[in-house]
Enzyme design. Structure first.
Site, PDB file in Angstrom:
ATOM      1  N   HIS A 155      -3.913  -1.820   6.684  1.00  0.00           N
ATOM      2  CA  HIS A 155      -3.208  -0.967   5.523  1.00  0.00           C
ATOM      3  C   HIS A 155      -1.495  -1.171   6.108  1.00  0.00           C
ATOM      4  CE1 HIS A 155      -2.992   1.100   1.628  1.00  0.00           C
ATOM      5  NE2 HIS A 155      -2.004   1.492   2.290  1.00  0.00           N
ATOM      6  N   CYS A 156      -0.931  -2.017   4.897  1.00  0.00           N
ATOM      7  CA  CYS A 156       0.446  -2.056   5.910  1.00  0.00           C
ATOM      8  C   CYS A 156       1.202  -0.897   3.870  1.00  0.00           C
ATOM      9  CB  CYS A 156       1.424  -3.768   5.250  1.00  0.00           C
ATOM     10  SG  CYS A 156       2.963  -3.047   5.756  1.00  0.00           S
ATOM     11  N   PRO A 157       1.631   0.221   4.708  1.00  0.00           N
ATOM     12  CA  PRO A 157       3.142   1.411   3.897  1.00  0.00           C
ATOM     13  C   PRO A 157       3.811   0.219   3.090  1.00  0.00           C
ATOM     14  CG  PRO A 157       3.484   2.012   6.105  1.00  0.00           C
ATOM     15  CD  PRO A 157       1.869   0.703   6.276  1.00  0.00           C
ATOM     16  N   ASN A 160       2.007  -1.533   0.525  1.00  0.00           N
ATOM     17  CA  ASN A 160       1.357  -0.788  -0.132  1.00  0.00           C
ATOM     18  C   ASN A 160      -0.298  -0.765  -0.307  1.00  0.00           C
ATOM     19  OD1 ASN A 160       0.563   2.223  -1.407  1.00  0.00           O
ATOM     20  ND2 ASN A 160       1.295   1.491  -3.846  1.00  0.00           N
TER      21      ASN A 160
END
Length: 366
Positions: A155-157, A160
């Site tokens: 999950h890549c911030p 998002n």
């Protein structure tokens, strides 16, 4: 306000906070556009030919960069197909039965007709209690998205979004084009950055934009080059970030190279068969995200041995570590060098091996 109302407000606030990294990147890109196009090209460059060439090249790179970034952010992650979900009757049966052989039978019955080859660390069928489904191979539950994601990488911030089967190609192109974007700025801004320190530029606000633009592009280039190189290595090995940290577990045991078919076929799984689309952020990945060919089921000439040093062909023939299930049609052409498993072959071995492992237990994996 009711507790449920407070919980709803918290969720909305959390969703808004998740967009802060994306907003930060967007602001940086907008500022870099102003600094490069207006302050560097239009204000500082005197040579008309150099100015036109830099503007055309810059807009080419920024278009590909923004396009791939947009696709990475707004491409919804794919979730497991309906066949992996438990029916209402199966859910009731699973909840009613005590943990033990009865629950094992329910999961074995559900998984025996599914193209599932991986297990948990203890050898159990991978089952998600929150989503109430049998997890497909390489599928994981994302705690941020609160759902199971097919071929989840991480999950890549900064986008998002979950990076998985549906947008992994877009993520790779985003890294590649953002790196090229930064390197192009560094290369064309270098001479003006040198003039800044030698007092070769007039004392205007463009002077400071040029300096900070060079520093920002150089710093992002360093971080992006290492991240892009790492993901190129993952693609060549046909691993996700999660699988690099924890190797997938098959019925015969852990095997970090279980999904690797050789570099050329590993690349085709992500980018597709038509090379003319490889560099464009359009979806061309092979398969459906629910099933993947493995070197343990179908030996490929480019994948010679397993980590234990034993030939994978011998392992699959002598030990028959997997139930004989045909691969999806969308994946079968990746394995044209070998003969696929057939249902008739599986029926002859079913009595000897069985479609399930009596030692399997239900284990929730997040």
């Amino acid at each position: 306000m009711a507790p449920s109302g407070r919980s709803s407000v918290k969720r909305r606030c959390r969703r808004c906070l998740y967009w802060i990294p994306v907003l930060f990147i967007s602001i940086i890109v907008c500022w870099s556009y102003y600094a490069y196009v207006i302050q560097l090209c239009i204000v500082s460059m005197d040579n008309v030919g150099e100015k036109v060439l830099c503007l055309i090249s810059y807009h080419f790179f920024v278009l590909l960069f923004v396009w791939s970034y947009w696709k990475t952010i707004f491409t919804l992650p794919m979730n497991p197909a309906k066949e992996f979900h438990l029916s209402y009757a199966d859910k009731e049966l699973l909840e009613r039965e005590p943990r033990g052989e009865s629950q094992q039978e329910v999961l074995r019955r559900l998984a025996k007709d599914l193209p599932v080859y991986t297990r948990t660390m203890s050898g159990a069928i991978r089952y998600c209690d929150r989503c109430q489904l049998v997890k497909p191979d390489r599928c994981h539950h994302c705690s941020v998205c609160d759902k199971c994601i097919l071929k989840m990488d991480h999950h890549c911030p900064w986008v998002n979004n979950c990076v998985g089967f549906s947008n992994y190609k877009f993520f790779l192109l985003f890294l590649a084009y953002s790196l090229l974007y930064c390197l192009f700025i560094v290369a064309t801004d270098l001479q003006y950055f040198i003039k800044f320190w030698t007092n070769g530029l007039p004392d205007t606000q463009a002077k400071f934009h040029i300096m900070f633009l060079f520093f920002a592009a150089a710093m992002f280039s360093v971080s992006l080059s290492s991240l892009f190189g790492y993901h190129c290595w993952l693609v060549c090995k046909n691993r996700s970030t999660l699988e690099a940290f924890r190797a997938p577990v098959f019925r015969h045991g852990t095997d970090k190279n279980g999904f690797s078919l050789g570099i050329s076929k590993n690349l085709r799984q992500v980018f597709g068969d038509e090379k003319k689309y490889w560099l464009l952020p359009v979806f061309t990945s092979l398969g459906d995200g629910c099933s993947f060919p493995t070197c343990l089921v179908n030996q490929d000439v480019e994948q010679v041995t397993t980590p234990t040093g034993v030939s994978a062909t011998a392992k699959s023939i002598d030990n028959h570590p997997f139930p004989a299930k045909p691969l999806r049609e969308s994946q079968s052409h990746l394995l044209t060098d070998t003969q696929p498993w057939t249902e008739s072959n599986g029926n002859s071995e079913k009595d000897k091996l069985g479609m399930s492992n009596p030692g399997l237990t239900i284990e929730n994996e997040t």
